[in-house]
Scaffold this motif. Structure first.
Motif, short mmCIF file in Angstrom:
data_model
loop_
_atom_site.label_atom_id
_atom_site.label_comp_id
_atom_site.label_asym_id
_atom_site.label_seq_id
_atom_site.Cartn_x
_atom_site.Cartn_y
_atom_site.Cartn_z
N GLN A 18 0.81 -1.22 0.00
CA GLN A 18 0.00 0.00 0.00
C GLN A 18 0.84 1.27 0.00
N SER A 19 2.15 1.10 -0.02
CA SER A 19 3.03 2.26 -0.08
C SER A 19 4.26 1.90 -0.91
N GLU A 20 4.96 2.93 -1.32
CA GLU A 20 6.16 2.76 -2.13
C GLU A 20 7.16 1.87 -1.39
N ARG A 21 7.81 0.97 -2.14
CA ARG A 21 8.81 0.10 -1.53
C ARG A 21 9.71 -0.51 -2.60
N PHE A 22 10.84 -1.02 -2.18
CA PHE A 22 11.79 -1.63 -3.10
C PHE A 22 11.35 -3.06 -3.44
N VAL A 23 11.22 -3.34 -4.74
CA VAL A 23 10.98 -4.70 -5.23
C VAL A 23 11.75 -4.84 -6.54
N THR A 24 11.84 -6.06 -7.02
CA THR A 24 12.35 -6.26 -8.38
C THR A 24 11.23 -6.87 -9.21
N ILE A 40 12.28 -1.54 -8.96
CA ILE A 40 11.25 -0.50 -9.02
C ILE A 40 10.77 -0.20 -7.60
N SER A 41 10.09 0.93 -7.45
CA SER A 41 9.56 1.28 -6.12
C SER A 41 8.12 1.75 -6.16
N TRP A 42 7.63 2.17 -7.31
CA TRP A 42 6.26 2.68 -7.38
C TRP A 42 5.31 1.56 -7.76
N LEU A 43 4.76 0.90 -6.77
CA LEU A 43 3.75 -0.11 -7.01
C LEU A 43 2.72 -0.04 -5.90
N LEU A 44 1.54 -0.56 -6.22
CA LEU A 44 0.41 -0.47 -5.31
C LEU A 44 -0.50 -1.66 -5.56
N ALA A 45 -0.87 -2.37 -4.48
CA ALA A 45 -1.85 -3.44 -4.62
C ALA A 45 -3.22 -2.78 -4.67
N MET A 145 1.84 7.92 -6.42
CA MET A 145 1.01 7.02 -5.61
C MET A 145 -0.46 7.47 -5.65
N GLU A 146 -0.71 8.77 -5.64
CA GLU A 146 -2.08 9.27 -5.72
C GLU A 146 -2.71 8.93 -7.08
N ALA A 147 -1.95 9.10 -8.14
CA ALA A 147 -2.46 8.77 -9.48
C ALA A 147 -2.78 7.28 -9.59
N MET A 148 -1.95 6.43 -9.00
CA MET A 148 -2.22 5.00 -9.04
C MET A 148 -3.46 4.65 -8.23
N ARG A 149 -3.64 5.31 -7.09
CA ARG A 149 -4.84 5.04 -6.29
C ARG A 149 -6.13 5.42 -7.03
N LYS A 150 -6.03 6.43 -7.88
CA LYS A 150 -7.21 6.89 -8.64
C LYS A 150 -7.46 6.01 -9.87
#
Length: 151
Positions: A18-24, A40-45, A145-150
């Motif tokens: 639910q927040s930005e974090r480090f993943v591959t 990447i870091s910008w992801l959101l479930a 993150m706001e754009a992804m939530r929308k």
């Protein structure tokens, strides 16, 4: 515990995404046919079955997904390492409300697997620091993150 397999995110993993974090993210390279891994870091479930990812529109990830939609995200969370596999597609070529040309990728989850090796746990999750203008980075992070939530 290793070898746990789910077809969707557990509540704990959903909450972690639910927040930005480090993943591959691993995709199939559109030129070589081999694996391509990017941090990447910008992801959101978005829900238990869907992950949204924001990446630069020029990223190799975009061309790879257009050619072959299979992708896997590696996530370190909850004292373990998880492989989240699924089918990805470019949902928006240009994410609206963002000053940079960012694309929005939607990944439909097919499998969530605990891939931590037997008899171990993660004791420290990876962290990172933005190396450019901290205020600008923070503003951009909030916008994305706001754009992804929308979406």
């Amino acid at each position: 515990m290793a070898n746990e397999v789910e077809t969707k995110l557990t509540k704990a993993l959903f909450d972690e995404l639910q927040s930005e974090r480090f993943v591959t993210i691993a995709t199939i390279d559109h030129e070589t046919g081999g694996p391509n891994v990017s941090a990447i870091s910008w992801l959101l479930a978005k829900d238990e079955q869907t992950i949204l990812i924001a990446v630069d529109s020029r990223s190799r990830i975009i061309e790879n997904i257009k050619e072959n939609n299979k992708a896997a995200i590696s996530l370190i969370a909850n004292e373990s390492t998880f492989s989240i596999q699924g089918s990805a597609a470019v949902k928006e070529e240009k994410l609206s409300g963002i000053p940079l040309k960012m694309s929005l990728v939607e990944m439909k989850i097919e499998e969530v697997r605990d891939v931590m090796f037997y008899g171990s746990k993660i004791v420290t999750e990876p962290g990172y620091d933005k190396t450019y203008d901290k205020e600008a980075a923070s503003r951009l992070d909030r916008q994305i993150m706001e754009a992804m939530r929308k979406a």
